[in-house]
Design an enzyme around this catalytic site. Structure first.
Site, PDB file in Angstrom:
ATOM      1  N   GLY A  53     -18.014  90.811 -18.236  1.00 50.71           N
ATOM      2  CA  GLY A  53     -18.204  91.802 -19.183  1.00 50.71           C
ATOM      3  C   GLY A  53     -19.780  92.601 -18.766  1.00 50.71           C
ATOM      4  CE1 TYR A 100     -12.975  96.812 -21.260  1.00 50.70           C
ATOM      5  CE2 TYR A 100     -11.987  99.050 -20.989  1.00 50.70           C
ATOM      6  CZ  TYR A 100     -13.060  98.082 -20.556  1.00 50.70           C
ATOM      7  OH  TYR A 100     -14.139  98.233 -19.659  1.00 50.70           O
ATOM      8  CD1 TRP A 101      -4.398  94.475 -25.600  1.00 50.97           C
ATOM      9  CD2 TRP A 101      -4.984  94.305 -23.761  1.00 50.97           C
ATOM     10  NE1 TRP A 101      -3.290  95.099 -24.779  1.00 50.97           N
ATOM     11  CE2 TRP A 101      -3.818  94.894 -23.606  1.00 50.97           C
ATOM     12  CE3 TRP A 101      -5.887  93.895 -22.613  1.00 50.97           C
ATOM     13  CZ2 TRP A 101      -3.098  95.287 -22.116  1.00 50.97           C
ATOM     14  CZ3 TRP A 101      -5.234  93.968 -21.175  1.00 50.97           C
ATOM     15  CH2 TRP A 101      -3.968  95.005 -21.150  1.00 50.97           C
ATOM     16  CG  ASP A 120     -22.252  95.365 -15.145  1.00 48.53           C
ATOM     17  OD1 ASP A 120     -22.948  96.274 -15.799  1.00 48.53           O
ATOM     18  OD2 ASP A 120     -21.071  95.177 -15.167  1.00 48.53           O
ATOM     19  CE1 TYR A 173     -20.830 107.885 -25.091  1.00 48.42           C
ATOM     20  CE2 TYR A 173     -20.418 109.348 -23.508  1.00 48.42           C
ATOM     21  CZ  TYR A 173     -20.490 109.224 -24.826  1.00 48.42           C
ATOM     22  OH  TYR A 173     -19.502 109.904 -25.609  1.00 48.42           O
ATOM     23  CE1 TYR A 233     -12.635  93.858 -16.822  1.00 46.05           C
ATOM     24  CE2 TYR A 233     -13.270  92.430 -18.324  1.00 46.05           C
ATOM     25  CZ  TYR A 233     -13.371  92.688 -17.324  1.00 46.05           C
ATOM     26  OH  TYR A 233     -14.253  92.267 -15.897  1.00 46.05           O
TER      27      TYR A 233
END
Length: 306
Positions: free
Chosen positions: A30, A101-102, A257, A166, A88
């Site tokens: 994530g 995604y869930w 990231d 975003y 995901y």
């Protein structure tokens, strides 16, 4: 007074990647966790804390155990009976990825449900990091609670870093995202935006427009732009820092990231912003050559040192 630790706030999900026929490989990832992973790998002995909320199901227990195995704690993050993590799946076309995604009822949406626990998790941190995705998964009241806790940590001496990151599908409207991100920038010391995101959200013409706009609120801004140079803006000075071209990337998941994590690790180690961006580019280039969002610590360290 701020301590020596690093904390990242957000949602770590179950990640399905590496599909082979009907079979998938499961891991944990994530955006803010990916950043903490790199930051922790590159920050020596600094305590690392992932601030979120967790379920009590086997997947959540495995997730917390995975953190602990890799030297990452969860601070005072709540463990919520009956809750579970989001999920995901990464689908690759060549090296470029798309996500399914869930996550609508994920435990992490309750990370600000206990304001005192949230504030306690952010105590004694040299650095506190969060993102626009952290903001987007929270309702309005929880988002306000989060920003109060971050501002409190900053007032106590923590450096606050923020990536607007975003993702339109997570927001009710573009206007809601704009307002929340501007509020977050008001409590931020280091902003780490990505130009295409900022262009989509705020209509910026070029990376300098992004740096100029954010620079009205934040002293240190690094505008990422894929394989184009990153624009480092610090107290009015602008520097282009060339990215590293990777001829045959394997998987671009987590590149931005990991750039953030490496940049922040370099700044904590005393490197100036331009040198920090150079090291961050090297780390991002290494990450796109492995599958999944989390590269081995040794891979990150070797790239960081050059």
């Amino acid at each position: 007074m701020a301590g020596n630790g690093v904390a990242s706030i957000g949602e770590c999900m179950l990640e399905l990647s590496g599909q082979t026929g009907p079979n998938w490989r499961m891991g944990f990832a994530g955006d803010t966790f990916n950043t903490l992973w790199a930051l922790h790998a590159l920050s020596g002995d600094r305590p690392a804390t992932y601030v979120s909320a967790f379920g009590d199901d086997p997947f959540s227990q495995d997730q917390i155990g995975f953190f602990a195995e890799n030297g990452i704690g969860i601070g005072s993050s709540p463990v919520i009976p009956g809750a579970r993590p989001g999920l995901y799946a990464i689908t690759l076309t060549g090296a470029e990825r798309s996500f399914t995604y869930w996550r609508g009822d994920a435990a992490a949406r309750q990370l600000a449900s206990d304001p005192s626990s949230l504030s306690k998790s952010l105590e004694n941190q040299a650095l506190v990091y969060f993102s626009g995705i952290t903001l987007a998964i929270l309702d309005d009241a929880a988002r306000a609670t989060l920003l109060v806790a971050v501002a409190k940590a900053r007032a106590a001496g923590s450096t606050v870093a923020f990536d607007p990151n975003y993702r339109p599908r997570l927001w009710r409207s573009r206007e809601d995202a704009q307002a929340a991100i501007v509020e977050a920038l008001a409590v931020t010391d280091i902003a780490l935006p990505t130009f295409p995101d900022e262009q989509m959200l705020f209509g910026d013409e070029n990376p300098q427009a992004t740096a100029d706009r954010l620079g009205q609120l934040v002293d240190e801004v690094v505008v990422k732009n894929g394989e184009a140079p990153a624009l480092v803006a610090e107290k009015g000075a602008l520097h282009d820092v060339a990215a590293i071209h990777v001829a045959a990337p394997v998987d671009t998941t987590g590149a931005g990231d990991s750039f953030n994590g490496a940049y922040l690790a370099a700044r904590l180690a005393g490197h100036d912003p331009v040198e920090a961006a150079r090291r961050a580019h090297r780390v991002a280039a290494a990450v796109v050559q492995v599958r999944g969002a989390l590269a081995p610590f040794a891979t990150l360290q070797a790239a960081f040192e050059g």
